[in-house]
Design an enzyme around this catalytic site. Sequence first.
Site, PDB file in Angstrom:
ATOM      1  N   ARG A   9       0.858  -1.192   0.000  1.00 13.85           N
ATOM      2  CA  ARG A   9       0.000   0.000   0.000  1.00 13.85           C
ATOM      3  C   ARG A   9       0.883   1.227   0.000  1.00 13.85           C
ATOM      4  NH1 ARG A   9      -0.842   2.728   4.895  1.00 13.85           N
ATOM      5  NH2 ARG A   9      -0.100   1.561   6.704  1.00 13.85           N
ATOM      6  N   SER A 190       4.700   5.832  -3.429  1.00 15.22           N
ATOM      7  CA  SER A 190       5.664   5.211  -4.353  1.00 15.22           C
ATOM      8  C   SER A 190       7.004   4.901  -3.702  1.00 15.22           C
ATOM      9  CB  SER A 190       5.888   6.096  -5.596  1.00 15.22           C
ATOM     10  OG  SER A 190       4.648   6.408  -6.181  1.00 15.22           O
ATOM     11  N   ARG A 191       6.980   4.676  -2.386  1.00 12.24           N
ATOM     12  CA  ARG A 191       8.206   4.333  -1.642  1.00 12.24           C
ATOM     13  C   ARG A 191       9.246   5.463  -1.648  1.00 12.24           C
ATOM     14  NH1 ARG A 191       5.043   1.233  -0.010  1.00 12.24           N
ATOM     15  NH2 ARG A 191       5.095  -1.041  -0.068  1.00 12.24           N
ATOM     16  N   LEU A 192       8.797   6.692  -2.006  1.00 10.16           N
ATOM     17  CA  LEU A 192       9.732   7.834  -2.011  1.00 10.16           C
ATOM     18  C   LEU A 192       9.586   8.572  -0.675  1.00 10.16           C
ATOM     19  CD1 LEU A 192       9.301   8.894  -5.734  1.00 10.16           C
ATOM     20  CD2 LEU A 192      11.208   7.647  -4.675  1.00 10.16           C
TER      21      LEU A 192
END
Length: 215
Positions: A9, A190-192
């Site tokens: 997620r 987005s895992r940023l």
Amino acid sequence: MGRLEDLRRDYRHGQLDDDAIGEDPLAMLARWVADAVDAELGEPNAATVATVDADGVPDARVVLLRGIDERGVCWYSNRRSAKGRQLAGNPHAAVVLFWEPLERQVRLRGTVEDLPDEESDAYFASRPRSSRIGAWASQQSEPIADRASLDAQVAQVTARFGDGEVARPEHWGGSLLRPTSIEFWQGRPSRLHDRLRFTRPDVGSGDWAVARLQP
Ligand SMILES: Cc1cc2nc3c(=O)[nH]c(=O)nc-3n(C[C@H](O)[C@H](O)[C@H](O)COP(=O)(O)O)c2cc1C
């Protein structure tokens, strides 16, 4: 259960702006714990404390932080426990807190020392009597034959104290981690993710350097 590889997620709860760079990191940590309290999260002060044993092998367990101030963070435990012995041999530790609904993590590294006796006495005195009895009755981290044996130890200690005052055992007290590194992590899409790490060369220095780390 679905496959763990398929659990995914995006984190969208918040962000960590560059403004935070000006903050005192221990004050910021206190604010983040207060946010977790306000959000009514379970055990908002729970933290994993990692220590290293005599063979250099890491060990970790959860404790409840009982104080955050300009010195660092503190918790209470039995000094003869595994963690207590490990810290006596190597006073370095890492601490991590995670608040899942807030998508936040904080990591600290530093050196650990015993809290002054007066502080441990004051906190011990504030605990319920049954917890104070428990501190005497349990040789934390030592094996015991069965639950009944533990209950028998508690009964023995309860009888020994009678109606008398239950003072703090010498082997039970507070540990203070004085951090040289504190990293704040805020989940982003987005895992940023946002990561800000505050470091200082030694615990005596009040001057923190800040770096934004790649996610
Ligand atoms: C939510 C939670 C809170 C805990 N709080 C403490 C604590 O404040 N102090 C403590 O000594 N152990 C606490 N424990 C138990 C420790 O995780 C651990 O079992 C115990 O301290 C023995 O660890 P050791 O054998 O590595 O010394 C807590 C465990 C959990 C799951």
